[in-house]
Design an enzyme around this catalytic site. Structure first.
Site, short mmCIF file in Angstrom:
data_model
loop_
_atom_site.label_atom_id
_atom_site.label_comp_id
_atom_site.label_asym_id
_atom_site.label_seq_id
_atom_site.Cartn_x
_atom_site.Cartn_y
_atom_site.Cartn_z
N ARG A 100 0.83 -1.22 0.00
CA ARG A 100 0.00 0.00 0.00
C ARG A 100 0.86 1.27 0.00
O ARG A 100 0.55 2.24 -0.66
CB ARG A 100 -0.93 -0.03 1.22
CG ARG A 100 -1.96 1.07 1.18
CD ARG A 100 -2.95 0.95 2.33
NE ARG A 100 -3.74 2.17 2.44
CZ ARG A 100 -4.80 2.44 1.70
NH1 ARG A 100 -5.21 1.61 0.78
NH2 ARG A 100 -5.48 3.57 1.87
N ASN A 107 1.19 7.19 -6.58
CA ASN A 107 0.12 8.15 -6.82
C ASN A 107 0.50 9.56 -6.39
O ASN A 107 0.05 10.53 -6.99
CB ASN A 107 -1.17 7.69 -6.15
CG ASN A 107 -1.89 6.66 -7.01
OD1 ASN A 107 -2.28 6.95 -8.12
ND2 ASN A 107 -2.00 5.44 -6.51
N GLN A 114 -0.20 16.93 -11.02
CA GLN A 114 -1.50 17.44 -11.46
C GLN A 114 -1.93 18.66 -10.63
O GLN A 114 -2.51 19.61 -11.17
CB GLN A 114 -2.56 16.34 -11.43
CG GLN A 114 -2.27 15.29 -12.51
CD GLN A 114 -3.35 14.25 -12.68
OE1 GLN A 114 -4.32 14.22 -11.94
NE2 GLN A 114 -3.17 13.39 -13.66
N GLY A 132 -9.72 8.94 -8.29
CA GLY A 132 -8.65 7.92 -8.28
C GLY A 132 -8.16 7.65 -6.87
O GLY A 132 -7.90 8.57 -6.10
N ARG A 164 -23.97 3.60 -1.82
CA ARG A 164 -24.01 2.18 -1.42
C ARG A 164 -24.77 2.02 -0.10
O ARG A 164 -25.56 1.09 0.07
CB ARG A 164 -22.59 1.64 -1.27
CG ARG A 164 -21.89 1.37 -2.59
CD ARG A 164 -20.39 1.14 -2.40
NE ARG A 164 -19.77 0.66 -3.63
CZ ARG A 164 -18.46 0.61 -3.84
NH1 ARG A 164 -17.61 1.04 -2.90
NH2 ARG A 164 -17.98 0.15 -4.98
N HIS A 189 -12.27 7.26 2.02
CA HIS A 189 -12.89 6.36 1.03
C HIS A 189 -12.06 5.08 1.01
O HIS A 189 -11.16 4.89 0.21
CB HIS A 189 -12.94 7.00 -0.36
CG HIS A 189 -13.39 6.02 -1.41
ND1 HIS A 189 -14.63 5.42 -1.36
CD2 HIS A 189 -12.77 5.52 -2.50
CE1 HIS A 189 -14.74 4.59 -2.39
NE2 HIS A 189 -13.62 4.62 -3.09
#
Length: 328
Positions: A100, A107, A114, A132, A164, A189
């Site tokens: 992880r 990322n 970005q 993402g 959900r 999340h």
């Protein structure tokens, strides 16, 4: 006709992008009277660029009246030029045997770049939604890499968890999902997020009173929502793309057009509410109007809820400390 809104989508030729772009172009996200220009970013390799070209051909072939133009590129500064809305969908997926922390670092590179590009060329009031994963931490990295933009412009998607949870409550109650209000999803999340129906109502009646089953809450409801993404991968062989795209549309639509007083869940930078350290991007209940969101404040947090909130916060702080050395 209104002036077109410029919408950037990264990872535009991916599974979620493919489920998302046609709905944006048809007016589902920003309204049926709002033209859009799509500015689409994909990886620079030949395969990704060819796939992007194919998606753009299909978008042309839909002859959407609201699609006022398209740009396809591998350069973030081209994709983000003068944009009003950014959906940062593209992220490095977790590969076999990948830790992880390695995923976080991979990322972090993407979202640092970005964030810097947004800082340089996007409109100053750009609305950024990070889809993402790990979405909260990726949004935090982008926010920290864009010092000239308002931190409130950066959000992470918890709407999929929210939707959900709504659906599971609807199934449990045997009541339509549209009548359920005041559901909250707290935190990251990830499987640690905490769906909380203590304040929720179905057609005005308390859901907590109607269900009144803490065993179901702790043993079935919370884990079902938390592990739903994994259950879909197991069933479909692919991750949830259409439902993620749908949640992104819901998130941006409510942010831009307003939630009409309804509570929705957004991952936003904390202002210190509920004991969440300032700046951490955390799932909170918000209401939205006139393009702004407002935290729902002063909800009582019981011991049961505090335990879950502490757990998801600890995970977020661990993720943040794993990338802090990259953020200066």
């Amino acid at each position: 006709m209104k002036a077109p809104v410029r919408v950037a989508v990264t990872g535009a030729a991916g599974q979620i992008g493919y489920a998302l772009l046609f709905r944006i172009a048809s007016g589902e996200m920003l309204g049926k009277d709002q033209p859009v220009i799509l500015q689409l970013l994909e990886l620079s390799n030949e395969k990704a660029q060819a796939a992007l070209k194919g998606v753009m051909m299909e978008l042309e072939d839909c002859a959407f009246p609201l699609l006022a133009g398209m740009v396809g590129t591998d350069d973030a500064e081209v994709a983000f030029k003068d944009i009003d809305v950014a959906l940062l969908v593209g992220a490095r997926p977790r590969g076999p045997g990948m830790e992880r922390k390695d995923l976080l670092l991979e990322n972090a590179k993407i979202f640092t770049a970005q964030g810097a590009a947004l800082n340089k060329v996007a409109k100053r009031d750009v609305k950024v939604l990070v889809v993402g994963n790990p979405a909260n931490t990726n949004a935090y990295i982008a926010m920290k890499s864009a010092p000239d933009l308002n931190p409130k412009n950066f959000t992470a998607m918890l709407r999929l968890d929210h939707n959900r949870a709504l659906s599971q409550l609807s199934l449990k109650l045997g009541k339509p999902v549209g009548g359920i209000e005041k559901l909250v999803v707290w935190g990251n999340h990830s499987p640690t997020m905490y769906p909380d129906y203590r304040f929720a109502t179905s057609d005005g009646a308390s859901i907590g009173d109607a269900i009144n089953d803490q065993e179901w809450n702790a043993g079935t409801f919370i884990p079902t929502v938390g592990k739903r993404g994994a259950a879909i991968i197991e069933a479909r062989g692919l991750s949830s793309a259409a439902s993620a795209a749908n949640a992104a549309i819901d998130h941006v639509r409510d942010w831009v057009l307003g939630s009409n007083g309804k509570w929705v869940t957004m991952g936003v930078p904390s202002d210190g509410s509920y004991g969440i350290p300032e700046g951490v991007i955390f799932g909170f209940p918000v209401t939205t109007e006139n393009g702004q969101y407002t935290l729902v404040k002063d909800l009582p947090i019981d011991d049961f809820s505090q335990k879950y909130i502490d757990k998801t916060l600890a995970e977020l702080e661990e993720e943040r400390s794993g990338v802090s050395h990259l953020l200066g």
